[in-house]
Design a protein around this motif. Structure first.
Motif, PDB file in Angstrom:
ATOM      1  N   LYS A 143     -20.301  43.979  88.554  1.00  0.00           N
ATOM      2  CA  LYS A 143     -21.559  44.221  87.833  1.00  0.00           C
ATOM      3  C   LYS A 143     -21.768  43.200  86.716  1.00  0.00           C
ATOM      4  O   LYS A 143     -22.888  42.723  86.501  1.00  0.00           O
ATOM      5  CB  LYS A 143     -21.549  45.645  87.262  1.00  0.00           C
ATOM      6  CG  LYS A 143     -22.810  46.043  86.517  1.00  0.00           C
ATOM      7  CD  LYS A 143     -22.677  47.477  85.984  1.00  0.00           C
ATOM      8  CE  LYS A 143     -23.873  47.885  85.144  1.00  0.00           C
ATOM      9  NZ  LYS A 143     -23.715  49.263  84.605  1.00  0.00           N
TER      10      LYS A 143
ATOM     11  N   SER B 160     -27.651  51.062  86.846  1.00  0.00           N
ATOM     12  CA  SER B 160     -26.889  51.527  87.999  1.00  0.00           C
ATOM     13  C   SER B 160     -27.112  50.638  89.227  1.00  0.00           C
ATOM     14  O   SER B 160     -28.250  50.477  89.682  1.00  0.00           O
ATOM     15  CB  SER B 160     -27.288  52.966  88.340  1.00  0.00           C
ATOM     16  OG  SER B 160     -26.753  53.375  89.572  1.00  0.00           O
TER      17      SER B 160
ATOM     18  N   GLU C 164     -34.203  47.009  86.494  1.00  0.00           N
ATOM     19  CA  GLU C 164     -33.241  48.055  86.133  1.00  0.00           C
ATOM     20  C   GLU C 164     -32.592  47.753  84.777  1.00  0.00           C
ATOM     21  O   GLU C 164     -32.461  48.633  83.923  1.00  0.00           O
ATOM     22  CB  GLU C 164     -32.158  48.155  87.217  1.00  0.00           C
ATOM     23  CG  GLU C 164     -31.026  49.131  86.911  1.00  0.00           C
ATOM     24  CD  GLU C 164     -31.398  50.588  87.082  1.00  0.00           C
ATOM     25  OE1 GLU C 164     -30.545  51.453  86.834  1.00  0.00           O
ATOM     26  OE2 GLU C 164     -32.559  50.866  87.466  1.00  0.00           O
TER      27      GLU C 164
ATOM     28  N   LYS D  95     -24.442  49.445  99.183  1.00  0.00           N
ATOM     29  CA  LYS D  95     -23.900  49.056  97.875  1.00  0.00           C
ATOM     30  C   LYS D  95     -22.847  47.969  98.015  1.00  0.00           C
ATOM     31  O   LYS D  95     -22.753  47.057  97.190  1.00  0.00           O
ATOM     32  CB  LYS D  95     -23.311  50.284  97.179  1.00  0.00           C
ATOM     33  CG  LYS D  95     -22.812  50.017  95.769  1.00  0.00           C
ATOM     34  CD  LYS D  95     -22.340  51.294  95.093  1.00  0.00           C
ATOM     35  CE  LYS D  95     -21.875  51.036  93.667  1.00  0.00           C
ATOM     36  NZ  LYS D  95     -21.432  52.293  93.001  1.00  0.00           N
TER      37      LYS D  95
ATOM     38  N   SER E   2     -26.009  51.489  92.116  1.00  0.00           N
ATOM     39  CA  SER E   2     -26.324  52.452  93.175  1.00  0.00           C
ATOM     40  C   SER E   2     -27.813  52.750  93.246  1.00  0.00           C
ATOM     41  O   SER E   2     -28.396  52.840  94.333  1.00  0.00           O
ATOM     42  CB  SER E   2     -25.546  53.758  92.940  1.00  0.00           C
ATOM     43  OG  SER E   2     -24.155  53.537  93.001  1.00  0.00           O
ATOM     44  N   VAL E   3     -28.448  52.902  92.083  1.00  0.00           N
ATOM     45  CA  VAL E   3     -29.881  53.193  92.042  1.00  0.00           C
ATOM     46  C   VAL E   3     -30.676  52.037  92.636  1.00  0.00           C
ATOM     47  O   VAL E   3     -31.612  52.237  93.415  1.00  0.00           O
ATOM     48  CB  VAL E   3     -30.333  53.472  90.594  1.00  0.00           C
ATOM     49  CG1 VAL E   3     -31.863  53.465  90.491  1.00  0.00           C
ATOM     50  CG2 VAL E   3     -29.787  54.806  90.116  1.00  0.00           C
TER      51      VAL E   3
ATOM     52  N   GLU F   8     -25.795  51.807  81.222  1.00  0.00           N
ATOM     53  CA  GLU F   8     -26.631  52.794  81.901  1.00  0.00           C
ATOM     54  C   GLU F   8     -27.180  52.271  83.230  1.00  0.00           C
ATOM     55  O   GLU F   8     -27.459  53.054  84.146  1.00  0.00           O
ATOM     56  CB  GLU F   8     -27.799  53.201  81.009  1.00  0.00           C
ATOM     57  CG  GLU F   8     -27.389  53.968  79.753  1.00  0.00           C
ATOM     58  CD  GLU F   8     -28.551  54.159  78.794  1.00  0.00           C
ATOM     59  OE1 GLU F   8     -28.461  55.051  77.931  1.00  0.00           O
ATOM     60  OE2 GLU F   8     -29.545  53.403  78.903  1.00  0.00           O
TER      61      GLU F   8
ATOM     62  N   LYS G  97     -32.849  49.814  80.976  1.00  0.00           N
ATOM     63  CA  LYS G  97     -31.622  50.546  80.671  1.00  0.00           C
ATOM     64  C   LYS G  97     -30.608  49.595  80.043  1.00  0.00           C
ATOM     65  O   LYS G  97     -30.657  48.389  80.279  1.00  0.00           O
ATOM     66  CB  LYS G  97     -31.026  51.158  81.946  1.00  0.00           C
ATOM     67  CG  LYS G  97     -31.916  52.163  82.648  1.00  0.00           C
ATOM     68  CD  LYS G  97     -31.275  52.649  83.937  1.00  0.00           C
ATOM     69  CE  LYS G  97     -32.182  53.597  84.695  1.00  0.00           C
ATOM     70  NZ  LYS G  97     -31.590  54.002  85.996  1.00  0.00           N
TER      71      LYS G  97
END
Length: 221
Positions: free
Chosen positions: A56, A34, A24, A46, A36-37, A32, A28
Motif C-alpha cells: 500500500k 482501503s 480514495e 485485490k 479492498s474498497v 483509512e 480518507k
C-alpha cells in the motif's frame, strides 16, 4: 515504484486504477484508505494490485509522484528572475495553482489532502521527512531573497522559512474554516476545489501578503 506489470498495462487501464486510488486517498487518510474498497469498485482481484505494487505504501508513493509530476509544469511555468519583487512572484504561484486545480481536479484534491494523509500514525516518518524537505525549500527561498537584498537578514532563516511555508497553508485552512471551499463535496462531482472561487482565493492571497510583507521585506533606504 510500480512494478513492470503495472507499467505494461495499457494507458487507459493504468489511468483507471490510478484515478480510483487518487479519489480514495483524497477523501480518507492513509490509514483509512482501503485497497479492498477500491478494487471492489474497479471489479478486479485485490491480489492483482500487489502484482503492480509491493504494498500500500508503494502505491501511495506512486500517487504522490504522479500528482507532483502533473503539477510541476504549472509551478515551473514562471521564473523568479522574471519578477522585480518576491511577492508578485509568490502571488502568481497561486494563480498557477488555480490553473492546476481547474485542469486537474483529481490530482489537486489528492495533493490538497496530502499533509493530512501523511500525518496518519503508520507513516508519521514520511510526514516528518516531507515537512523537513518542504521547510528546507522555503528556507532556500528566504536565503535567495536575502542575497538579493530584498528580505531582512536580522532574523533566523529557519523561522522565516517556516513562516513563509505556513502562509500558504493558512490561506487554504482559512478558506476551509470559512466554508468557502469544500473538498469532500467537490471531489464527488469531480469539480475543482476552487471552482468559482478565483477572486476569493486571490483576495485572500493579497490579504496575507499585505500582512506578512512588512515582516519579511528589508526596509529600503
Amino acid at each position: 515504484m510500480p512494478k513492470e506489470t503495472f507499467l505494461k498495462l495499457n494507458e487507459a487501464k493504468r489511468k483507471q486504477i490510478t484515478d480510483a486510488f487518487l479519489k480514495e486517498c483524497a477523501v480518507k487518510t492513509y490509514d483509512e484508505a482501503s485497497v479492498s474498497v477500491v478494487v471492489k469498485k474497479l471489479g478486479i482481484a485485490k491480489g492483482s494490485i500487489y502484482q503492480y505494487f509491493d504494498n500500500k505504501l508503494d502505491l501511495f508513493l506512486y500517487l504522490i509522484g504522479e500528482c507532483s509530476a502533473v503539477k510541476m509544469p504549472y509551478v515551473e511555468s514562471i521564473k523568479r528572475e522574471d519578477y522585480s519583487d518576491f511577492w508578485s512572484y509568490f502571488r502568481d504561484l497561486f494563480l498557477c495553482g488555480y490553473r492546476f486545480d481547474k485542469e486537474n481536479p483529481l490530482q489537486s484534491h489528492f495533493l490538497h489532502s496530502l499533509l493530512e494523509n501523511l500525518n496518519s500514525p503508520s507513516i508519521k516518518h514520511l510526514f516528518k521527512d516531507m515537512m523537513k524537505q518542504t521547510v528546507s525549500a522555503f528556507e532556500g527561498i528566504v536565503e535567495n531573497e536575502i542575497e538579493l537584498g530584498l528580505f531582512k537578514n536580522n532574523m533566523p532563516i529557519k523561522t522565516m522559512g517556516f513562516l513563509l511555508y505556513k502562509v500558504g497553508v493558512s490561506i487554504q485552512e482559512e478558506l476551509l474554516f470559512e466554508g468557502a471551499i469544500n473538498p469532500l463535496k467537490s471531489i464527488e462531482s469531480n469539480s475543482p476545489i476552487y471552482e468559482g472561487k478565483k477572486e476569493l482565493l486571490m483576495q485572500k492571497v493579497d490579504d496575507y501578503i499585505a500582512l506578512v510583507k512588512p515582516s519579511f521585506n528589508k526596509k529600503q533606504l
